[in-house]
Write an enzyme that holds these catalytic residues in place. Structure first.
Site, PDB file in Angstrom:
ATOM      1  N   ASP A 205       0.781  -1.133   0.105  1.00 37.84           N
ATOM      2  CA  ASP A 205      -0.063   0.102   0.147  1.00 37.84           C
ATOM      3  C   ASP A 205       0.802   1.361  -0.027  1.00 37.84           C
ATOM      4  O   ASP A 205       1.981   1.278   0.825  1.00 37.84           O
ATOM      5  CB  ASP A 205      -0.724   0.002   1.453  1.00 37.84           C
ATOM      6  CG  ASP A 205      -1.968   0.929   1.277  1.00 37.84           C
ATOM      7  OD1 ASP A 205      -2.573   0.999   0.263  1.00 37.84           O
ATOM      8  OD2 ASP A 205      -1.877   1.889   2.172  1.00 37.84           O
ATOM      9  N   GLU A 269       2.014  -0.358  -4.895  1.00 39.05           N
ATOM     10  CA  GLU A 269       0.878   0.554  -5.195  1.00 39.05           C
ATOM     11  C   GLU A 269       1.566   1.925  -5.537  1.00 39.05           C
ATOM     12  O   GLU A 269       1.885   2.694  -4.537  1.00 39.05           O
ATOM     13  CB  GLU A 269      -0.361   0.868  -4.328  1.00 39.05           C
ATOM     14  CG  GLU A 269      -1.501   1.673  -4.725  1.00 39.05           C
ATOM     15  CD  GLU A 269      -2.357   2.290  -3.477  1.00 39.05           C
ATOM     16  OE1 GLU A 269      -3.212   2.893  -4.013  1.00 39.05           O
ATOM     17  OE2 GLU A 269      -1.741   2.612  -2.483  1.00 39.05           O
TER      18      GLU A 269
HETATM   19  C1  GLC Z   1      -4.232   3.108  -0.567  1.00 42.52           C
HETATM   20  C2  GLC Z   1      -5.628   1.958  -0.886  1.00 42.52           C
HETATM   21  C3  GLC Z   1      -6.688   2.941  -0.149  1.00 42.52           C
HETATM   22  C4  GLC Z   1      -6.266   3.460   1.249  1.00 42.52           C
HETATM   23  C5  GLC Z   1      -5.249   4.168   1.114  1.00 42.52           C
HETATM   24  C6  GLC Z   1      -4.626   4.325   2.648  1.00 42.52           C
HETATM   25  O1  GLC Z   1      -4.334   3.958  -1.552  1.00 42.52           O
HETATM   26  O2  GLC Z   1      -5.944   1.667  -1.998  1.00 42.52           O
HETATM   27  O3  GLC Z   1      -8.043   2.195  -0.272  1.00 42.52           O
HETATM   28  O4  GLC Z   1      -7.413   4.387   1.634  1.00 42.52           O
HETATM   29  O5  GLC Z   1      -4.042   3.388   0.597  1.00 42.52           O
HETATM   30  O6  GLC Z   1      -4.271   3.073   3.129  1.00 42.52           O
END
Ligand code: GLC
Length: 530
Positions: A205, A269
């Protein structure tokens, strides 16, 4: 670029399927999806033909951000199951040759994590430095200008100890300090804990946020900011994210994963343009294998623009690197809503015929659109602090036409089902030869059967106002993909007298092939050519 010279680990030709746990299937009867529910749907996943599931967070959590606020990294929230249920699910998936990838949330914990409770209890707490604390600015305000992604300042004042703590997301999600060696060791232990339980890898994440400028310098204004963009984009997050130490941590993670087998995969991500994804690939053994490429999501749905994006990505990739494509996820509006229902089929064909690992978000294979959620029923806290909530993209999977859509037996689901449940449900679509579900299954099956489609080279033939035409080929076979982006019948000369159409979004029975050919509005075809 020819690709057969590369060694191909499973994820090069594998398809990853994102399961947003709360909304996949409710096995416990409380209206909220869970691990038991996923286990009930293993047949569906196997029939779909995917190679791996990515499970969004199921860890112990007060659910301020639906699991992205973790209060115990090594346990399962009772809402979603238990460790034995997790183990059983991994085993059931494994029996069907489906790997389990899990979310890892290193940037922040929950405000209710015992580490943070200890950290905020006193400035001399042994966990104080596991988070990021600073004195107020001279005027009493936050230490710098950083903005949280959901909206508002990235700092919250803590009365007990008289300092601000940093949170890149909600105030309930305090940022961890990865420069603290103990914290870092603990987080690496978390990875070991789950690797030992048999996971195939991690989707990390907000990977690019875990290190910030040690001097906490202000972020500069973003000259490219446009009205309507999220507030945090007013600043360029050059100091609040993406610092050089990050690559060392990524290398450590890769080494750790490799010690459990060379088939383990690290996914990051990363909301970056394609050229800025390149550094994250680093070298063959020390970078992120799949730095999520979200650029199709922002792309104008216009053939020349898409072809340029694909070209640019193909050309910046380092030799050892493998591309990947994502069309949507639990944070973004769904493809049917963004591009229109008619375009969703060609979009799916595009995703599943480009070179690179595709990640498919649950529900897109049913053509699920965003489901509006009335204000009184909104759940996402991001809506409370500023940015629009993400509920509409996270509504439950419609399995049948039954009450609660087969998602839940006993309780109304936590978010509404689609209004057109009669057509948008998996049971109905299984029986309809030209449904989005059977289209997706067919495309996945073809991709699995034909190495040229999964692993072969990409070559663009033409991209004009109406058509996007490209080929995928290896030393044995060649496929031409022709996508009609318009609502018009198109006549073109991209056929081949010696070719044959192996797949169409619009016709079950393959039709003949000649040099001159006609495509139905929004039709996509895959043609085998000599
Ligand atoms: C990422 C996740 C999202 C979340 C954020 C904070 O972007 O995909 O859903 O709110 O991280 O953890």
């Amino acid at each position: 670029m020819t690709s057969h010279a590369l060694h191909h680990p499973w994820w090069h030709n594998g398809i990853i399927y994102e399961i947003y746990i709360r909304s996949f299937c409710d096995g416990s009867g409380d209206g909220i999806g869970d691990l038991q529910g996923i286990e009930q749907r293993v047949d569906y996943l196997s029939d779909l033909g995917i190679d791996a599931v990515w499970l969004t967070p199921f860890y112990t959590s007060p659910q301020a951000d639906f699991g992205y606020d973790v209060s115990d990294y090594c346990n399962v929230d009772p809402l979603y199951g238990s460790l034995p249920i997790f183990d059983s699910l991994v085993a059931r998936l494994h029996e069907r040759n489906i790997k389990t990838i899990i979310d890892f949330v290193p940037n922040h914990s929950s405000i209710q994590h015992p580490w943070f409770i200890s950290a905020r209890s006193s400035r001399s707490s042994p966990h104080r430095d596991w988070y990021i604390w600073r004195d107020p600015a001279p005027d009493g305000g936050p230490p710098n200008n950083w903005l949280s992604l959901p909206g508002g300042p990235a700092w919250t004042f803590d009365e007990t100890t008289g300092q601000y703590y940093l949170h890149s997301f909600l105030a309930e999600q305090p940022d961890l300090n990865w420069r603290n060696a103990e914290l870092r060791a603990q987080m690496m232990n978390v990875l070991c804990f789950w690797l030992e339980r048999g996971v195939a890898g991690f989707r990390v994440d907000v990977l690019d946020r875990i290190f910030k400028d040690p001097l906490l310098r202000n972020d500069p204004p973003n000259p490219d900011y446009r009205d309507g963009q999220p507030d945090f984009m007013r600043l360029r997050s050059v100091n609040s994210s993406n610092q050089p130490e990050l690559m060392d941590v990524i290398a450590d993670m890769r080494t750790l994963l490799a010690s459990y087998g060379d088939d383990r995969v690290l996914i990051g991500e990363l909301y970056q343009p394609v050229d800025q994804l390149v550094p994250f690939y680093a070298g063959p053994n020390n970078g992120v294998q799949i730095p999520f490429n979200f650029n199709l999501m922002w792309q104008k749905w216009y053939p020349p623009a898409i072809a340029t994006l694909v070209h640019d990505f193909e050309h910046v990739l380092p030799r050892h690197a493998w591309p990947n494509w994502v069309l949507s996820n639990h944070d973004q509006s769904r493809i049917v809503t963004r591009f229109g229902a008619a375009q969703a089929k060609t979009a799916m064909m595009l995703l599943l015929t480009l070179r690179g690992t595709p990640t498919l978000y649950q529900g897109d294979e049913l053509g699920l659109a965003d489901v509006p959620v009335e204000q009184s029923k909104q759940q996402d806290q991001f809506a409370r602090v500023g940015e629009g909530g993400r509920d509409a993209y996270r509504t439950p999977m419609p399995w049948t036409q039954a009450r609660y859509g087969g998602f839940s037996e006993l309780r109304e689901p936590w978010l509404p089902l689609p209004p057109d449940l009669a057509h948008i449900n998996a049971q109905h679509q299984s029986k309809e030869p030209l449904s989005m579900l059977n289209l997706t299954r067919g495309l996945i099956a073809l991709r699995r059967a034909e190495p040229a489609l999964a692993l072969g080279a990409y070559h663009c033939i033409e991209a004009n106002d109406s058509l996007y035409v490209y080929e995928r080929s290896d030393e044995h076979k060649r496929f031409r993909i022709i996508l009609n982006f318009t609502d018009q019948i198109i006549h073109c000369a991209h056929g081949s007298r010696h070719g044959h159409i192996v797949f169409s979004t619009h016709f079950v029975t393959p039709r003949g092939c000649a040099q001159e050919m006609t495509l139905a509005p929004h039709e996509g075809i895959i043609m085998a050519v000599p």
